[in-house]
Design a protein around this motif. Structure first.
Motif, PDB file in Angstrom:
ATOM      1  N   THR A  68       0.813  -1.214   0.000  1.00 45.17           N
ATOM      2  CA  THR A  68       0.000   0.000   0.000  1.00 45.17           C
ATOM      3  C   THR A  68       0.852   1.272   0.000  1.00 45.17           C
ATOM      4  O   THR A  68       0.353   2.354   0.293  1.00 45.17           O
ATOM      5  CB  THR A  68      -0.950   0.019   1.215  1.00 45.17           C
ATOM      6  OG1 THR A  68      -0.187  -0.063   2.423  1.00 45.17           O
ATOM      7  CG2 THR A  68      -1.928  -1.150   1.157  1.00 45.17           C
ATOM      8  N   THR A  69       2.128   1.126  -0.336  1.00 44.64           N
ATOM      9  CA  THR A  69       2.966   2.316  -0.451  1.00 44.64           C
ATOM     10  C   THR A  69       2.678   3.025  -1.772  1.00 44.64           C
ATOM     11  O   THR A  69       2.190   2.417  -2.727  1.00 44.64           O
ATOM     12  CB  THR A  69       4.459   1.953  -0.388  1.00 44.64           C
ATOM     13  OG1 THR A  69       4.780   1.071  -1.478  1.00 44.64           O
ATOM     14  CG2 THR A  69       4.787   1.264   0.934  1.00 44.64           C
ATOM     15  N   VAL A  70       3.001   4.302  -1.825  1.00 46.79           N
ATOM     16  CA  VAL A  70       2.806   5.072  -3.069  1.00 46.79           C
ATOM     17  C   VAL A  70       3.788   4.563  -4.126  1.00 46.79           C
ATOM     18  O   VAL A  70       4.994   4.505  -3.881  1.00 46.79           O
ATOM     19  CB  VAL A  70       3.027   6.571  -2.825  1.00 46.79           C
ATOM     20  CG1 VAL A  70       2.930   7.340  -4.140  1.00 46.79           C
ATOM     21  CG2 VAL A  70       2.022   7.107  -1.819  1.00 46.79           C
ATOM     22  N   PRO A  71       3.305   4.177  -5.296  1.00 44.09           N
ATOM     23  CA  PRO A  71       4.189   3.659  -6.356  1.00 44.09           C
ATOM     24  C   PRO A  71       5.181   4.715  -6.840  1.00 44.09           C
ATOM     25  O   PRO A  71       4.956   5.912  -6.689  1.00 44.09           O
ATOM     26  CB  PRO A  71       3.221   3.258  -7.469  1.00 44.09           C
ATOM     27  CG  PRO A  71       1.901   3.062  -6.787  1.00 44.09           C
ATOM     28  CD  PRO A  71       1.876   4.074  -5.680  1.00 44.09           C
ATOM     29  N   TRP A  76       0.716  10.365 -12.226  1.00 47.14           N
ATOM     30  CA  TRP A  76      -0.230   9.940 -11.187  1.00 47.14           C
ATOM     31  C   TRP A  76      -1.210   8.877 -11.675  1.00 47.14           C
ATOM     32  O   TRP A  76      -1.601   7.989 -10.911  1.00 47.14           O
ATOM     33  CB  TRP A  76      -0.985  11.156 -10.623  1.00 47.14           C
ATOM     34  CG  TRP A  76      -2.006  11.789 -11.528  1.00 47.14           C
ATOM     35  CD1 TRP A  76      -1.823  12.844 -12.363  1.00 47.14           C
ATOM     36  CD2 TRP A  76      -3.375  11.410 -11.664  1.00 47.14           C
ATOM     37  NE1 TRP A  76      -2.982  13.153 -13.024  1.00 47.14           N
ATOM     38  CE2 TRP A  76      -3.964  12.297 -12.613  1.00 47.14           C
ATOM     39  CE3 TRP A  76      -4.184  10.440 -11.081  1.00 47.14           C
ATOM     40  CZ2 TRP A  76      -5.307  12.209 -12.986  1.00 47.14           C
ATOM     41  CZ3 TRP A  76      -5.520  10.352 -11.452  1.00 47.14           C
ATOM     42  CH2 TRP A  76      -6.063  11.225 -12.393  1.00 47.14           C
ATOM     43  N   THR A  77      -1.599   8.931 -12.955  1.00 45.92           N
ATOM     44  CA  THR A  77      -2.512   7.908 -13.461  1.00 45.92           C
ATOM     45  C   THR A  77      -1.846   6.533 -13.464  1.00 45.92           C
ATOM     46  O   THR A  77      -2.506   5.512 -13.245  1.00 45.92           O
ATOM     47  CB  THR A  77      -2.997   8.254 -14.877  1.00 45.92           C
ATOM     48  OG1 THR A  77      -1.866   8.540 -15.713  1.00 45.92           O
ATOM     49  CG2 THR A  77      -3.939   9.451 -14.855  1.00 45.92           C
ATOM     50  N   GLU A  78      -0.555   6.501 -13.694  1.00 45.18           N
ATOM     51  CA  GLU A  78       0.178   5.233 -13.647  1.00 45.18           C
ATOM     52  C   GLU A  78       0.287   4.730 -12.210  1.00 45.18           C
ATOM     53  O   GLU A  78       0.281   3.521 -11.963  1.00 45.18           O
ATOM     54  CB  GLU A  78       1.568   5.401 -14.265  1.00 45.18           C
ATOM     55  CG  GLU A  78       1.552   5.592 -15.775  1.00 45.18           C
ATOM     56  CD  GLU A  78       0.923   4.407 -16.500  1.00 45.18           C
ATOM     57  OE1 GLU A  78       1.297   3.255 -16.205  1.00 45.18           O
ATOM     58  OE2 GLU A  78       0.044   4.643 -17.353  1.00 45.18           O
ATOM     59  N   LEU A  83      -1.579   0.677  -8.291  1.00 47.44           N
ATOM     60  CA  LEU A  83      -2.302   0.347  -7.059  1.00 47.44           C
ATOM     61  C   LEU A  83      -3.455  -0.624  -7.341  1.00 47.44           C
ATOM     62  O   LEU A  83      -3.695  -1.557  -6.572  1.00 47.44           O
ATOM     63  CB  LEU A  83      -2.821   1.621  -6.395  1.00 47.44           C
ATOM     64  CG  LEU A  83      -1.763   2.481  -5.709  1.00 47.44           C
ATOM     65  CD1 LEU A  83      -2.309   3.875  -5.399  1.00 47.44           C
ATOM     66  CD2 LEU A  83      -1.284   1.808  -4.422  1.00 47.44           C
ATOM     67  N   CYS A  84      -4.157  -0.411  -8.440  1.00 49.27           N
ATOM     68  CA  CYS A  84      -5.258  -1.310  -8.804  1.00 49.27           C
ATOM     69  C   CYS A  84      -4.740  -2.694  -9.170  1.00 49.27           C
ATOM     70  O   CYS A  84      -5.339  -3.716  -8.807  1.00 49.27           O
ATOM     71  CB  CYS A  84      -6.057  -0.720  -9.965  1.00 49.27           C
ATOM     72  SG  CYS A  84      -7.014   0.751  -9.511  1.00 49.27           S
ATOM     73  N   VAL A 121      -2.501   9.937  -3.680  1.00 50.08           N
ATOM     74  CA  VAL A 121      -2.153  10.153  -5.088  1.00 50.08           C
ATOM     75  C   VAL A 121      -3.135  11.124  -5.741  1.00 50.08           C
ATOM     76  O   VAL A 121      -2.723  12.040  -6.469  1.00 50.08           O
ATOM     77  CB  VAL A 121      -2.135   8.812  -5.851  1.00 50.08           C
ATOM     78  CG1 VAL A 121      -1.916   9.042  -7.345  1.00 50.08           C
ATOM     79  CG2 VAL A 121      -1.056   7.885  -5.293  1.00 50.08           C
ATOM     80  N   LEU A 122      -4.414  10.952  -5.481  1.00 44.42           N
ATOM     81  CA  LEU A 122      -5.418  11.844  -6.066  1.00 44.42           C
ATOM     82  C   LEU A 122      -5.231  13.281  -5.579  1.00 44.42           C
ATOM     83  O   LEU A 122      -5.357  14.237  -6.357  1.00 44.42           O
ATOM     84  CB  LEU A 122      -6.822  11.356  -5.713  1.00 44.42           C
ATOM     85  CG  LEU A 122      -7.284  10.049  -6.376  1.00 44.42           C
ATOM     86  CD1 LEU A 122      -8.652   9.643  -5.828  1.00 44.42           C
ATOM     87  CD2 LEU A 122      -7.336  10.190  -7.892  1.00 44.42           C
TER      88      LEU A 122
END
Length: 206
Positions: A68-71, A76-78, A83-84, A121-122
């Motif tokens: 669940t870390t930020v990629p 941002w869309t990537e 995450l999905c 991210v959003l």
């Protein structure tokens, strides 16, 4: 009196998941879980209060390794796409659990941590206030729906084949679409739908 510790939560959750994988959600009961563990139903109640608590253990266990870390993706869309994909990969071996995750999305800690990361991210992408609410709900709605559809079978499954055989005079477009659906892979289906959602989200902050 504290509960005995001879049965670890992970072992109980793994037994419940084994039942779901084999017999579906309808097969999971306190009695079947106890039998899977070789104990009496009453003994199982020393470890979990009821089926609701057992289901939550299942959700946490299936997503126990979810990152669940930020990629690190530059766009941002990537990041959202990654995450999905992480959620989908975590459920690949236990797709019958998907309805439980949807039902427990507001109390499963792994799902909550993942959602917090998505919101991070959003927010960094420029979403705030009502737009962030709509963006999150839209994204989660797609992800849950796609995972649920996938858990029910591929596009080339029995239901699609039935639609592919519909009379052309009554359902020309549905028949044609169903016939083409059997050539679409699960990965292409998931990524294609997600790309549509992400393009819509990107338009909100462009």
């Amino acid at each position: 009196m504290p509960r005995p510790r001879s049965l670890q939560p992970d072992r109980l959750a793994a037994a419940a998941v084994a039942i779901i994988d084999r017999d579906g959600l309808a097969g999971l009961t306190m009695r079947s879980a106890a039998a899977e563990l070789g104990m009496s139903t009453m003994a199982l109640y020393r470890y979990v209060a009821d089926r609701d608590e057992l289901e939550l253990l299942v959700c946490e266990w299936v997503l126990r390794d979810l990152d669940t870390t930020v990629p690190d993706d530059p766009v941002w869309t990537e990041k959202i796409k990654t995450l999905c994909h992480r959620v989908r990969a975590s459920l690949a071996a236990h797709q019958r659990v998907v309805p439980l995750l949807i039902a427990n999305r507001q109390r499963c800690r792994a799902v909550l941590r993942w959602t917090e990361t998505v919101l991070t991210v959003l927010t960094q992408a420029g979403f705030d206030d009502a737009d962030r609410v709509v963006a999150l709900r839209g994204l989660v709605a797609y992800l849950n729906g796609a995972l649920l559809q996938e858990s029910l079978g591929s596009l080339g499954g029995p239901g699609t084949l039935v639609m592919a055989a519909l009379p052309a005079a009554d359902f020309p477009l549905l028949r044609d679409t169903a016939r083409r659906a059997v050539t679409v892979s699960l990965d292409d289906e998931f990524d294609g739908g997600l790309a549509i959602v992400l393009r819509g989200l990107a338009a909100m902050v462009s």
